[in-house]
Design a protein around this motif. Structure first.
Motif, PDB file in Angstrom:
ATOM      1  N   LEU A 123      20.787  -0.970  24.602  1.00  0.00           N
ATOM      2  CA  LEU A 123      20.798  -1.274  25.924  1.00  0.00           C
ATOM      3  C   LEU A 123      19.536  -1.471  26.509  1.00  0.00           C
ATOM      4  CD1 LEU A 123      23.868   0.388  27.504  1.00  0.00           C
ATOM      5  CD2 LEU A 123      23.925  -1.836  26.946  1.00  0.00           C
ATOM      6  N   ASN A 124      18.610  -0.578  25.927  1.00  0.00           N
ATOM      7  CA  ASN A 124      17.280  -0.536  26.193  1.00  0.00           C
ATOM      8  C   ASN A 124      16.453  -1.886  25.752  1.00  0.00           C
ATOM      9  OD1 ASN A 124      17.484   1.816  27.811  1.00  0.00           O
ATOM     10  ND2 ASN A 124      16.775   3.141  25.853  1.00  0.00           N
ATOM     11  N   CYS A 125      16.949  -2.190  24.729  1.00  0.00           N
ATOM     12  CA  CYS A 125      16.192  -3.287  23.790  1.00  0.00           C
ATOM     13  C   CYS A 125      16.485  -4.576  24.641  1.00  0.00           C
ATOM     14  CB  CYS A 125      16.798  -3.613  22.294  1.00  0.00           C
ATOM     15  SG  CYS A 125      16.167  -2.190  21.173  1.00  0.00           S
ATOM     16  N   TYR A 126      17.476  -4.540  25.391  1.00  0.00           N
ATOM     17  CA  TYR A 126      17.769  -5.985  26.294  1.00  0.00           C
ATOM     18  C   TYR A 126      17.589  -5.914  27.614  1.00  0.00           C
ATOM     19  CZ  TYR A 126      20.005  -7.577  21.877  1.00  0.00           C
ATOM     20  OH  TYR A 126      20.194  -7.945  20.335  1.00  0.00           O
ATOM     21  N   ASN A 127      16.988  -4.528  27.825  1.00  0.00           N
ATOM     22  CA  ASN A 127      16.798  -4.316  29.403  1.00  0.00           C
ATOM     23  C   ASN A 127      18.255  -4.308  30.080  1.00  0.00           C
ATOM     24  OD1 ASN A 127      14.064  -4.137  29.065  1.00  0.00           O
ATOM     25  ND2 ASN A 127      13.664  -6.263  29.132  1.00  0.00           N
ATOM     26  N   SER A 128      19.260  -3.937  29.564  1.00  0.00           N
ATOM     27  CA  SER A 128      20.238  -3.859  30.083  1.00  0.00           C
ATOM     28  C   SER A 128      20.741  -2.631  30.929  1.00  0.00           C
ATOM     29  CB  SER A 128      21.846  -3.849  29.344  1.00  0.00           C
ATOM     30  OG  SER A 128      22.865  -3.847  29.949  1.00  0.00           O
ATOM     31  N   LYS A 129      21.133  -2.691  32.331  1.00  0.00           N
ATOM     32  CA  LYS A 129      21.512  -1.772  33.161  1.00  0.00           C
ATOM     33  C   LYS A 129      22.931  -1.248  33.045  1.00  0.00           C
ATOM     34  CE  LYS A 129      17.340  -1.868  34.549  1.00  0.00           C
ATOM     35  NZ  LYS A 129      16.459  -0.984  34.468  1.00  0.00           N
ATOM     36  N   GLU A 130      23.633  -1.879  32.162  1.00  0.00           N
ATOM     37  CA  GLU A 130      25.109  -1.483  32.181  1.00  0.00           C
ATOM     38  C   GLU A 130      25.085   0.021  31.481  1.00  0.00           C
ATOM     39  OE1 GLU A 130      28.094  -4.778  31.206  1.00  0.00           O
ATOM     40  OE2 GLU A 130      26.292  -5.390  29.639  1.00  0.00           O
ATOM     41  N   ARG A 131      26.450   0.628  31.484  1.00  0.00           N
ATOM     42  CA  ARG A 131      26.575   1.706  31.295  1.00  0.00           C
ATOM     43  C   ARG A 131      26.790   1.926  29.878  1.00  0.00           C
ATOM     44  NH1 ARG A 131      26.329   5.529  35.454  1.00  0.00           N
ATOM     45  NH2 ARG A 131      27.415   7.163  34.012  1.00  0.00           N
ATOM     46  N   VAL A 132      26.579   3.106  29.180  1.00  0.00           N
ATOM     47  CA  VAL A 132      26.726   3.287  27.852  1.00  0.00           C
ATOM     48  C   VAL A 132      28.342   3.437  27.758  1.00  0.00           C
ATOM     49  CG1 VAL A 132      26.683   5.183  25.944  1.00  0.00           C
ATOM     50  CG2 VAL A 132      24.824   4.545  27.065  1.00  0.00           C
ATOM     51  N   GLU A 133      29.078   4.083  28.693  1.00  0.00           N
ATOM     52  CA  GLU A 133      30.295   4.181  28.543  1.00  0.00           C
ATOM     53  C   GLU A 133      31.174   2.885  28.504  1.00  0.00           C
ATOM     54  OE1 GLU A 133      28.520   5.439  30.577  1.00  0.00           O
ATOM     55  OE2 GLU A 133      28.760   7.934  30.911  1.00  0.00           O
ATOM     56  N   GLN A 134      30.792   1.823  28.722  1.00  0.00           N
ATOM     57  CA  GLN A 134      31.273   0.396  29.026  1.00  0.00           C
ATOM     58  C   GLN A 134      31.532  -0.023  27.374  1.00  0.00           C
ATOM     59  OE1 GLN A 134      28.652  -0.805  32.627  1.00  0.00           O
ATOM     60  NE2 GLN A 134      30.138  -2.252  32.195  1.00  0.00           N
ATOM     61  N   PHE A 135      30.815   0.651  26.530  1.00  0.00           N
ATOM     62  CA  PHE A 135      30.854  -0.043  25.082  1.00  0.00           C
ATOM     63  C   PHE A 135      31.156   1.089  24.175  1.00  0.00           C
ATOM     64  CE2 PHE A 135      27.791  -1.943  27.469  1.00  0.00           C
ATOM     65  CZ  PHE A 135      28.119  -3.217  27.395  1.00  0.00           C
ATOM     66  N   SER A 136      31.678   0.668  22.898  1.00  0.00           N
ATOM     67  CA  SER A 136      32.068   1.782  21.797  1.00  0.00           C
ATOM     68  C   SER A 136      31.528   1.002  20.526  1.00  0.00           C
ATOM     69  CB  SER A 136      33.562   1.732  21.680  1.00  0.00           C
ATOM     70  OG  SER A 136      34.341   2.647  22.708  1.00  0.00           O
ATOM     71  N   LEU A 137      31.442   1.813  19.716  1.00  0.00           N
ATOM     72  CA  LEU A 137      30.801   1.523  18.097  1.00  0.00           C
ATOM     73  C   LEU A 137      32.129   1.559  17.241  1.00  0.00           C
ATOM     74  CD1 LEU A 137      28.420   0.684  16.962  1.00  0.00           C
ATOM     75  CD2 LEU A 137      27.995   2.892  16.232  1.00  0.00           C
ATOM     76  N   TYR A 138      32.170   0.469  16.482  1.00  0.00           N
ATOM     77  CA  TYR A 138      33.310   0.494  15.370  1.00  0.00           C
ATOM     78  C   TYR A 138      32.719   0.292  14.005  1.00  0.00           C
ATOM     79  CZ  TYR A 138      36.798  -0.347  19.142  1.00  0.00           C
ATOM     80  OH  TYR A 138      37.627  -0.251  20.190  1.00  0.00           O
ATOM     81  N   GLU A 139      33.324   0.917  13.167  1.00  0.00           N
ATOM     82  CA  GLU A 139      33.031   0.912  11.625  1.00  0.00           C
ATOM     83  C   GLU A 139      34.083  -0.143  10.976  1.00  0.00           C
ATOM     84  OE1 GLU A 139      32.817   3.955   8.081  1.00  0.00           O
ATOM     85  OE2 GLU A 139      34.517   4.035   9.340  1.00  0.00           O
ATOM     86  N   VAL A 140      33.643  -1.252  10.423  1.00  0.00           N
ATOM     87  CA  VAL A 140      34.445  -2.394  10.150  1.00  0.00           C
ATOM     88  C   VAL A 140      34.228  -2.518   8.491  1.00  0.00           C
ATOM     89  CG1 VAL A 140      34.615  -4.879  10.301  1.00  0.00           C
ATOM     90  CG2 VAL A 140      33.771  -3.582  12.169  1.00  0.00           C
ATOM     91  N   CYS A 141      35.277  -2.639   7.997  1.00  0.00           N
ATOM     92  CA  CYS A 141      35.383  -2.890   6.402  1.00  0.00           C
ATOM     93  C   CYS A 141      36.039  -4.368   6.201  1.00  0.00           C
ATOM     94  CB  CYS A 141      35.981  -1.792   5.616  1.00  0.00           C
ATOM     95  SG  CYS A 141      35.927  -1.975   3.840  1.00  0.00           S
ATOM     96  N   GLU A 142      35.496  -5.203   5.888  1.00  0.00           N
ATOM     97  CA  GLU A 142      35.927  -6.540   5.864  1.00  0.00           C
ATOM     98  C   GLU A 142      36.882  -6.799   4.722  1.00  0.00           C
ATOM     99  OE1 GLU A 142      33.150  -9.687   5.845  1.00  0.00           O
ATOM    100  OE2 GLU A 142      32.701  -9.365   8.233  1.00  0.00           O
ATOM    101  N   SER A 143      36.350  -5.877   3.401  1.00  0.00           N
ATOM    102  CA  SER A 143      37.241  -6.089   2.131  1.00  0.00           C
ATOM    103  C   SER A 143      38.619  -5.427   2.390  1.00  0.00           C
ATOM    104  CB  SER A 143      36.437  -5.334   1.216  1.00  0.00           C
ATOM    105  OG  SER A 143      35.984  -4.012   1.434  1.00  0.00           O
ATOM    106  N   GLN A 144      38.954  -4.386   3.313  1.00  0.00           N
ATOM    107  CA  GLN A 144      40.056  -3.915   3.373  1.00  0.00           C
ATOM    108  C   GLN A 144      40.671  -4.186   4.809  1.00  0.00           C
ATOM    109  OE1 GLN A 144      40.031   0.496   2.823  1.00  0.00           O
ATOM    110  NE2 GLN A 144      38.951   0.042   0.630  1.00  0.00           N
ATOM    111  N   GLU A 145      40.070  -4.964   5.500  1.00  0.00           N
ATOM    112  CA  GLU A 145      40.530  -5.379   6.888  1.00  0.00           C
ATOM    113  C   GLU A 145      40.832  -4.481   7.786  1.00  0.00           C
ATOM    114  OE1 GLU A 145      43.315  -8.498   4.981  1.00  0.00           O
ATOM    115  OE2 GLU A 145      42.271  -9.599   6.677  1.00  0.00           O
TER     116      GLU A 145
END
Length: 277
Positions: A179-201
């Motif tokens: 968020l800091n990289c993009y100068n965004s004022k949005e809150r951290v709680e508005q987003f989540s991080l996902y671990e994605v594995c394309e080979s196992q979908e």
């Protein structure tokens, strides 16, 4: 690691004054008379009083020798690191990768001692315990790891961003850096991080306190893993920390494989927290 020890504000004032003005408290630490050092000790009673420290920061860039900062006696090392990164507009740098050291020189012997400071240590208070010029601070860096996060939800047109982070950096802290990289004022709680594995979908939502770098170290090199940041549809401001439960709603598939293929067999006992598409 050297931690700052602070007396409780509820202690009696007389007791604090006695401990700071006692000859036995610090007569063995310096050959200077009491009168020459009393001002620095008495200043600790005013935690809002400002002073200056000089921090050598060549680890950021070779052209940066040092930075002089005005801080209070309550300012922590972590806050000093944050301030320096902000001064040089290094919003993409992870504060957890950096720490302060304090070099103390004993005048009579010329012996120098370098101490690693804890992130909660108070540099101004530590500096006041030594004669002027006998101590100095330097910014140092830990080794980190590179993570790649697909972040088009934050910046349309962006494919991914690669960041160097610490092993102890959490998901929430990583999102805040993005968020800091993009100068965004949005809150951290508005987003989540996902671990994605394309080979196992499948996709797995990470806990806010998980360490992305530690998660990445468990990935198999033969499988296609990456991190993806997504917006929380059911965003609610976090008031207190509560027990975390995985998201149960359907997750769109980002795999290159066709959705018309049969669903894979759920024969992965070690991945009970994963969502299979």
């Amino acid at each position: 690691m050297l931690k700052h020890v602070q007396l409780s504000p509820y202690r009696a004032r007389a007791a604090d004054t006695l401990s700071l003005s006692s000859n036995a408290s610090y007569s063995s630490l310096s050959p200077e008379p009491l009168s020459s050092r009393s001002s620095s000790y008495s200043s600790l009673s005013d935690t809002h009083q400002t002073t200056t420290i000089k921090v050598y920061a060549r680890c950021l860039r070779p052209d940066i020798e040092y930075k002089t900062l005005g801080i209070t006696f309550q300012t922590t090392c972590h806050e000093v690191v944050q301030t320096i990164l902000n001064k040089y507009r290094m919003r993409h740098r992870d504060p957890n990768l950096f720490y302060l050291t304090m070099e103390v020189t004993v005048r009579n012997t010329g012996v120098r001692t370098v101490i690693d400071l804890d992130k909660d240590a108070r540099p101004a208070a530590l500096q006041s315990c030594h004669p002027k010029g006998d101590s100095r601070f330097a910014l140092q860096s830990h080794r980190g790891g590179l993570v790649k996060i697909y972040d088009s939800v934050l910046m349309p047109g962006s494919q991914y961003k690669s960041l160097l982070i610490s092993e102890r950096t959490t998901v929430d802290e990583l999102i805040q850096i993005l968020l800091n990289c993009y100068n965004s004022k949005e809150r951290v709680e508005q987003f989540s991080l996902y671990e994605v594995c394309e080979s196992q979908e499948y996709q797995r939502k990470l806990h806010p306190d998980d360490s992305p770098l530690q998660v990445q170290q468990m990935w198999s090199p033969t499988q296609e893993f990456h991190f993806l940041i997504r917006r929380n549809r059911d965003y609610r401001r976090r008031s207190v920390k509560s027990s975390w439960t995985p998201e149960l709603s359907a997750i769109p598939c980002f795999s290159r494989l066709s959705l018309s293929q049969p669903e894979p067999s759920t024969s992965y006992p070690d991945y009970e927290n994963y969502f299979y598409i």
